[in-house]
Scaffold this motif. Structure first.
Motif, PDB file in Angstrom:
ATOM      1  N   UNK A 309       9.121   0.029  -0.494  1.00  0.00           N
ATOM      2  CA  UNK A 309       7.944   0.420  -1.330  1.00  0.00           C
ATOM      3  C   UNK A 309       7.481   1.573  -1.211  1.00  0.00           C
ATOM      4  N   UNK A 310       7.423   2.516  -2.484  1.00  0.00           N
ATOM      5  CA  UNK A 310       6.707   3.714  -2.472  1.00  0.00           C
ATOM      6  C   UNK A 310       5.666   3.511  -3.406  1.00  0.00           C
ATOM      7  N   UNK A 311       4.553   3.908  -3.092  1.00  0.00           N
ATOM      8  CA  UNK A 311       3.331   3.843  -3.958  1.00  0.00           C
ATOM      9  C   UNK A 311       2.324   4.776  -3.334  1.00  0.00           C
ATOM     10  N   UNK A 312       1.176   5.215  -4.054  1.00  0.00           N
ATOM     11  CA  UNK A 312       0.089   5.957  -3.789  1.00  0.00           C
ATOM     12  C   UNK A 312      -1.125   5.608  -4.302  1.00  0.00           C
ATOM     13  N   UNK A 313      -1.947   5.579  -3.374  1.00  0.00           N
ATOM     14  CA  UNK A 313      -3.369   5.215  -3.952  1.00  0.00           C
ATOM     15  C   UNK A 313      -4.271   6.595  -3.600  1.00  0.00           C
ATOM     16  N   UNK A 314      -4.689   7.167  -4.783  1.00  0.00           N
ATOM     17  CA  UNK A 314      -5.243   8.489  -4.788  1.00  0.00           C
ATOM     18  C   UNK A 314      -6.771   8.205  -4.664  1.00  0.00           C
ATOM     19  N   UNK A 315      -7.504   9.494  -4.660  1.00  0.00           N
ATOM     20  CA  UNK A 315      -8.935   9.660  -4.687  1.00  0.00           C
ATOM     21  C   UNK A 315      -9.464   9.068  -6.009  1.00  0.00           C
ATOM     22  N   UNK A 316     -10.441   8.253  -6.023  1.00  0.00           N
ATOM     23  CA  UNK A 316     -10.839   7.425  -7.268  1.00  0.00           C
ATOM     24  C   UNK A 316     -10.053   6.443  -7.927  1.00  0.00           C
ATOM     25  N   UNK A 317      -8.814   6.092  -7.299  1.00  0.00           N
ATOM     26  CA  UNK A 317      -8.052   5.055  -8.024  1.00  0.00           C
ATOM     27  C   UNK A 317      -8.756   3.758  -7.821  1.00  0.00           C
ATOM     28  N   UNK A 318      -8.600   2.849  -8.919  1.00  0.00           N
ATOM     29  CA  UNK A 318      -9.172   1.352  -8.787  1.00  0.00           C
ATOM     30  C   UNK A 318      -7.916   0.716  -9.260  1.00  0.00           C
ATOM     31  N   UNK A 319      -7.488  -0.067  -8.187  1.00  0.00           N
ATOM     32  CA  UNK A 319      -6.506  -0.953  -8.498  1.00  0.00           C
ATOM     33  C   UNK A 319      -6.689  -2.736  -8.261  1.00  0.00           C
ATOM     34  N   UNK A 320      -6.378  -3.407  -9.298  1.00  0.00           N
ATOM     35  CA  UNK A 320      -6.554  -4.672  -9.132  1.00  0.00           C
ATOM     36  C   UNK A 320      -5.149  -5.388  -8.846  1.00  0.00           C
ATOM     37  N   UNK A 321      -5.034  -6.055  -7.700  1.00  0.00           N
ATOM     38  CA  UNK A 321      -3.870  -6.672  -7.253  1.00  0.00           C
ATOM     39  C   UNK A 321      -3.509  -8.219  -7.641  1.00  0.00           C
ATOM     40  N   UNK A 322      -2.557  -8.664  -8.310  1.00  0.00           N
ATOM     41  CA  UNK A 322      -2.434  -9.757  -8.481  1.00  0.00           C
ATOM     42  C   UNK A 322      -0.931 -10.462  -8.352  1.00  0.00           C
ATOM     43  N   UNK A 323      -0.966 -11.634  -8.092  1.00  0.00           N
ATOM     44  CA  UNK A 323       0.462 -12.173  -7.823  1.00  0.00           C
ATOM     45  C   UNK A 323       0.309 -13.541  -7.265  1.00  0.00           C
ATOM     46  N   UNK A 324       1.562 -14.079  -7.056  1.00  0.00           N
ATOM     47  CA  UNK A 324       1.650 -15.443  -6.668  1.00  0.00           C
ATOM     48  C   UNK A 324       1.277 -15.540  -5.111  1.00  0.00           C
ATOM     49  N   UNK A 325       1.040 -16.677  -4.718  1.00  0.00           N
ATOM     50  CA  UNK A 325       0.127 -16.891  -3.335  1.00  0.00           C
ATOM     51  C   UNK A 325       1.587 -16.660  -2.294  1.00  0.00           C
ATOM     52  N   UNK A 326       1.307 -16.163  -1.137  1.00  0.00           N
ATOM     53  CA  UNK A 326       2.438 -15.828  -0.244  1.00  0.00           C
ATOM     54  C   UNK A 326       3.630 -14.744  -0.788  1.00  0.00           C
ATOM     55  N   UNK A 327       3.143 -13.852  -1.784  1.00  0.00           N
ATOM     56  CA  UNK A 327       3.907 -13.030  -2.114  1.00  0.00           C
ATOM     57  C   UNK A 327       3.633 -11.422  -1.379  1.00  0.00           C
ATOM     58  N   UNK A 328       2.543 -11.529  -0.659  1.00  0.00           N
ATOM     59  CA  UNK A 328       2.162 -10.397   0.246  1.00  0.00           C
ATOM     60  C   UNK A 328       1.163  -9.666  -0.080  1.00  0.00           C
ATOM     61  N   UNK A 329       0.104 -10.021  -1.013  1.00  0.00           N
ATOM     62  CA  UNK A 329      -1.017  -8.989  -1.283  1.00  0.00           C
ATOM     63  C   UNK A 329      -1.743  -8.801  -0.006  1.00  0.00           C
ATOM     64  N   UNK A 330      -2.187  -9.871   0.681  1.00  0.00           N
ATOM     65  CA  UNK A 330      -3.159  -9.712   1.886  1.00  0.00           C
ATOM     66  C   UNK A 330      -2.345  -9.029   2.941  1.00  0.00           C
ATOM     67  N   UNK A 331      -1.013  -9.129   2.998  1.00  0.00           N
ATOM     68  CA  UNK A 331      -0.268  -8.448   4.021  1.00  0.00           C
ATOM     69  C   UNK A 331      -0.210  -7.091   3.632  1.00  0.00           C
ATOM     70  N   UNK A 332      -0.219  -6.723   2.389  1.00  0.00           N
ATOM     71  CA  UNK A 332      -0.200  -5.135   1.857  1.00  0.00           C
ATOM     72  C   UNK A 332      -1.610  -4.570   2.407  1.00  0.00           C
ATOM     73  N   UNK A 333      -2.524  -5.492   2.280  1.00  0.00           N
ATOM     74  CA  UNK A 333      -3.939  -4.857   2.432  1.00  0.00           C
ATOM     75  C   UNK A 333      -4.143  -4.331   4.167  1.00  0.00           C
ATOM     76  N   UNK A 334      -3.445  -5.703   4.874  1.00  0.00           N
ATOM     77  CA  UNK A 334      -3.604  -5.504   6.230  1.00  0.00           C
ATOM     78  C   UNK A 334      -2.643  -4.063   6.676  1.00  0.00           C
ATOM     79  N   UNK A 335      -1.588  -3.775   6.055  1.00  0.00           N
ATOM     80  CA  UNK A 335      -0.838  -2.753   6.482  1.00  0.00           C
ATOM     81  C   UNK A 335      -1.612  -1.367   6.273  1.00  0.00           C
ATOM     82  N   UNK A 336      -2.188  -1.523   5.128  1.00  0.00           N
ATOM     83  CA  UNK A 336      -3.169  -0.268   4.939  1.00  0.00           C
ATOM     84  C   UNK A 336      -4.274   0.038   6.053  1.00  0.00           C
TER      85      UNK A 336
END
Length: 599
Positions: A309-336
């Motif tokens: 995974x290559x991704x950038x969260x820049x200054x002032x960026x506002x992202x909504x993250x949607x997806x199936x349960x268990x796909x890794x949304x919470x895990x991605x936040x915890x990684x950050x």
């Protein structure tokens, strides 16, 4: 003429010294779909329990039509813990009977993802006792929906459903002939399903025609005329009204009252967020780097959730993250979060964190606080004042009031708070820390609509980077500028079309992809692209996203100019030509973005 199914005549209900409902008279007719809104604790659940005769009123009378078949989804369930899912949902129906019933198949697929009930250890033979509260709630809802009713009364039916499940439930209820009374904080759902609204306030119930958007229009007009609410709440309502009127036309049904009055309310009301100004301020607070992910692999135990995974969260960026349960949304936040706290890097790849990042992470779990602390004390222990930027400052007490903790409530011990109130307190403590990056995992859980509106208003002027994981479509669309999808194949995808595009993609995957496709797709990047290629693609994706943002700003300006020169046909023609050119350029960039994202 529609038959009246339920009547409430001068109904009153009190608990201790507090009157929740005071001489309320209402009716529900055949085919009506009514949404119930109001602050937590103001009596929404009490109202629907009285209406369904689950409770008796202290005064007044509740009458039902003689042959009324009423189905109630309460906040608790009455499932037999020793029974299996099959026994509770299908009862005595033989396999060939329920499998041949299109409605039952639709309910099982919509609520559980398939007739085999993936996610349940033994499918239909799973015993209910060890299941979670969310799984039990979906079972109770399925049991209710496969039955035939004249009136459905649902208390928070969207709790524990993902975006797809909520969209399915909205379609299902809209297609049923039964009348409906539903309590929910999901504003998108209210708009999609309801034709009337009941607003429970201070012992009274105010009725409005239409869905949630119509309710906002009508309530803002009522408050303007009556001037019965304090100035703070009027300003919030006008702001939300302005956002709704500027939103996509498909968002709302046609208002059933004088739309000119609504337009008068928002005349001169600025956009909810000045994105350009906030971006400048965010750059000054955060610098150029916030989070840069390069070739990252995120794992949960042996399972790989994200690959390369290559991704950038820049200054002032506002992202909504949607997806199936268990796909890794919470895990991605915890990684950050772990990278920001210097706890650890991911299983592979690197997460670069900006030196000025001050991160706040709102998790799904409510943080434990000393139960003897008072509400205000719990907030002031973090900070006594919060700087919102541009000269805006709030004291801890003022912020408490903004989030529904009145002067009296601020002296309540934490141990006496409800789950929703503790959630609000957790959010308050995070905001008092003045973070410049917010990660929010299901922030709308247990919050009523008025608190959500206050939170959205606060975020409108908050100059930081934001990532929101939520099944609440309205909140995601209201607070973020871009939507990313997690489809369970190890990648993030930008969705120019937002959540509607996500649902279309999920339908296409369900219709076309074999069960093993996600695992195969997740391995594909490692075989076809080098790390250097992925980095180059990631940089080009970021460049395209910045270009698309600039084009969106220009597009909004052209629309404003066309409205300003509506009577100058030559000028309008010139602006229209420029708009067509811009649209072509934008389409080409979006196509290139999709090509890169799919590689």
């Amino acid at each position: 003429m529609a038959v009246n199914l339920v009547n409430l005549e001068a109904v009153s209900k009190s608990y201790g010294t507090r009157a929740l409902l005071d001489r309320v008279s209402l009716g529900v007719s055949e085919g009506e779909r009514i949404g119930v809104v109001g602050r937590n604790g103001d009596g929404k659940t009490t109202l629907v329990r009285l209406l369904s005769r689950a409770e008796e009123p202290d005064g007044g009378r509740v009458t039902h039509a003689g042959s009324l078949r009423l189905g109630l989804l309460a906040q608790g369930d009455a499932l037999d813990p020793a029974a299996t899912v099959r026994q509770e949902v299908m009862g005595d129906l033989a396999d060939h009977e329920w499998a041949g019933n299109a409605k039952i198949r639709d309910v099982l697929t919509g609520l559980f993802g398939g007739l085999e009930m993936p996610g349940f250890p033994d499918g239909l033979e799973t015993v209910i006792a060890p299941l979670s509260g969310g799984e039990r709630r979906r079972i109770a809802l399925a049991k209710l929906l496969i039955e035939d009713h004249d009136l459905l009364v649902l208390d928070e039916p969207t709790n524990h459903l993902d975006v797809e499940g909520i969209a399915w439930l909205a379609r299902h209820l809209a297609a049923r002939r039964a009348a409906l009374v539903v309590v929910t904080h999901d504003r998108w759902f209210l708009d999609a399903v309801c034709t009337r609204m009941w607003d429970v306030q201070a012992g009274a119930v105010h009725e409005y025609e239409g869905g949630y958007s119509d309710y906002v229009f009508a309530r803002a007009e009522r408050e303007r005329i009556a001037q019965s609410e304090e100035a703070k709440r009027q300003n919030l309502m006008r702001k939300e009204l302005a956002w709704l009127r500027r939103g996509a036309p498909a968002r709302t049904s046609k208002p059933r009252f004088r739309i000119e009055a609504a337009n008068a309310l928002i005349e001169g009301e600025p956009p909810a967020r000045d994105t350009v100004e906030l971006l400048k301020f965010a750059n000054s607070r955060l610098g150029k780097t916030v989070f840069d992910l390069e070739d990252v692999t995120v794992q949960a135990g042996p399972k790989t959730l994200f690959a390369h995974l290559t991704w950038q969260l820049g200054p002032g960026d506002r992202f909504g993250l949607v997806g199936v349960n268990g796909a890794g949304k919470t895990s991605l936040l915890r990684t950050l979060q772990e990278a920001a706290d210097d706890e650890k890097q991911p299983a592979a790849g690197t997460v670069v964190v900006g030196k000025t990042v001050r991160l706040a992470y709102l998790s799904q779990e409510v943080a434990e606080l000393d139960p003897t602390w008072r509400v205000l004390e719990a907030v002031e222990r973090v900070k006594q004042r919060v700087d919102l930027g541009k000269g805006r400052e709030l004291t801890a007490s003022q912020l408490c009031e903004k989030f529904g903790f009145t002067k009296e409530k601020q002296w309540t011990p934490v141990g006496d708070l409800s789950g929703g109130e503790r959630r609000r307190l957790q959010l308050l403590r995070l905001l008092m820390g003045e973070p410049n990056v917010l990660l929010m995992d299901e922030p709308t859980n247990d919050l009523d609509i008025e608190t959500l509106t206050a939170l959205e208003d606060l975020l409108d002027g908050w100059p930081g980077s934001l990532v929101v994981v939520s099944h609440d479509r309205y909140f995601v669309e209201r607070t973020t500028d871009k939507v990313l999808a997690v489809l369970g194949d190890g990648r993030l995808r930008m969705l120019p079309g937002g959540i509607d595009e996500y649902l279309r993609r999920r339908e296409q995957l369900a219709a076309a992809a074999p069960a093993s496709a996600p695992a195969a797709t997740a391995e594909k990047p490692a075989k076809t692209r080098s790390a250097a290629d992925r980095r180059a693609a990631g940089k080009e994706l970021s460049r395209i996203e910045r270009q698309l943002d600039k084009l969106s700003t220009r597009e909004a300006k052209l629309h404003d100019d066309m409205a300003a020169h509506a009577t100058d046909f030559a000028k309008v023609a010139e602006l229209d030509a420029a708009l067509r050119e811009l649209t072509v350029e934008k389409d080409e960039l979006e196509m290139r973005w999709l090509e890169l994202a799919e590689d």
